[in-house]
Design a protein around this motif. Structure first.
Motif, mmCIF file in Angstrom:
data_model
loop_
_atom_site.group_PDB
_atom_site.id
_atom_site.type_symbol
_atom_site.label_atom_id
_atom_site.label_comp_id
_atom_site.label_asym_id
_atom_site.label_seq_id
_atom_site.Cartn_x
_atom_site.Cartn_y
_atom_site.Cartn_z
ATOM 1 N N CYS A 33 -7.091 -1.901 -13.546
ATOM 2 C CA CYS A 33 -6.970 -3.304 -12.805
ATOM 3 C C CYS A 33 -6.969 -4.243 -13.995
ATOM 4 O O CYS A 33 -6.542 -5.278 -14.231
ATOM 5 N N THR A 37 -4.014 -6.824 -14.858
ATOM 6 C CA THR A 37 -4.409 -8.517 -14.962
ATOM 7 C C THR A 37 -4.375 -9.135 -16.356
ATOM 8 O O THR A 37 -4.154 -10.284 -16.423
ATOM 9 N N LEU A 42 -10.142 -7.671 -11.697
ATOM 10 C CA LEU A 42 -9.305 -8.111 -10.735
ATOM 11 C C LEU A 42 -10.019 -8.699 -9.554
ATOM 12 O O LEU A 42 -11.081 -7.926 -9.104
ATOM 13 N N TYR A 43 -9.613 -9.802 -9.107
ATOM 14 C CA TYR A 43 -10.262 -10.446 -8.205
ATOM 15 C C TYR A 43 -9.258 -10.418 -6.976
ATOM 16 O O TYR A 43 -8.182 -10.791 -6.933
ATOM 17 N N TYR A 44 -9.470 -9.669 -5.879
ATOM 18 C CA TYR A 44 -8.870 -9.406 -4.807
ATOM 19 C C TYR A 44 -9.374 -9.435 -3.314
ATOM 20 O O TYR A 44 -10.609 -9.580 -3.098
ATOM 21 N N ASP A 46 -8.484 -7.909 0.887
ATOM 22 C CA ASP A 46 -7.538 -6.998 1.622
ATOM 23 C C ASP A 46 -7.493 -7.644 2.913
ATOM 24 O O ASP A 46 -8.271 -8.162 3.441
ATOM 25 N N ARG A 64 1.693 -1.107 -7.674
ATOM 26 C CA ARG A 64 1.295 -2.689 -7.845
ATOM 27 C C ARG A 64 2.743 -3.296 -7.922
ATOM 28 O O ARG A 64 3.213 -3.035 -8.745
ATOM 29 N N PHE A 75 0.621 -8.271 -5.274
ATOM 30 C CA PHE A 75 -0.224 -7.366 -4.314
ATOM 31 C C PHE A 75 0.048 -5.952 -4.732
ATOM 32 O O PHE A 75 0.946 -5.557 -5.314
ATOM 33 N N HIS A 76 -0.671 -5.168 -3.919
ATOM 34 C CA HIS A 76 -0.610 -3.815 -3.474
ATOM 35 C C HIS A 76 -0.349 -3.483 -2.085
ATOM 36 O O HIS A 76 -1.338 -3.777 -1.363
ATOM 37 N N GLU A 83 -3.614 -5.554 -0.334
ATOM 38 C CA GLU A 83 -4.412 -6.188 -1.063
ATOM 39 C C GLU A 83 -3.827 -7.407 -2.283
ATOM 40 O O GLU A 83 -2.849 -6.926 -2.923
ATOM 41 N N ALA A 85 -3.788 -10.177 -5.099
ATOM 42 C CA ALA A 85 -4.223 -10.678 -5.974
ATOM 43 C C ALA A 85 -4.592 -12.229 -5.856
ATOM 44 O O ALA A 85 -3.670 -12.923 -5.974
#
Length: 125
Positions: A33, A37, A42-44, A46, A64, A75-76, A83, A85
């Motif tokens: 992460c 980034t 990483l600030y995420y 879900d 990713r 996103f993921h 998920e 970002a």
């Protein structure tokens, strides 16, 4: 009424929407992460995959997804979840307070613990 959150990349080629409230909000301090980034974490958040939609062509590397034009990490996507970002949302995501921190063994010593957030030495899953 269900809330809608919109976001996208810096150049506007990729746009996405998520509806409803996130299932979880967190910070990840893992090496992957950090690299993706270019930051200390990483600030995420879900969401269920069914709450996510996207327009525009995006590229994916190792799960990713990002804009192939400007490189913005977005996103993921998994079969069950999306998920996001949070820095890629249009509006500042200040209402999303992290409830968990993963890979705290790699958290920078100058970062403080998020009050009330679960602390996980590695993955919180």
């Amino acid at each position: 009424m269900e809330r809608i959150y919109e976001g996208g990349c810096a150049c506007g080629s990729v746009r996405y929407r998520v509806s409803g409230e996130p299932l979880a909000v967190g910070l990840c301090h893992c090496a992957d992460c950090r690299k993706e980034t270019g930051s200390a974490f990483l600030y995420y958040a879900d969401w269920p995959r069914s709450a996510f939609s996207v327009e525009g062509d995006y590229a994916t590397y190792d799960g990713r997804s990002f804009c192939p034009n400007c490189g913005t990490r977005l996103f993921h996507l998994g079969a069950e979840g999306a998920e996001i970002a949070l820095g890629s949302l249009d509006a500042a995501p200040s209402r999303f307070v992290p409830e968990r921190e993963g890979w705290i063994k790699r958290r920078e010593p100058w970062l403080t613990t998020i009050p009330g957030a679960g602390q996980f030495h590695e993955d919180p899953f």
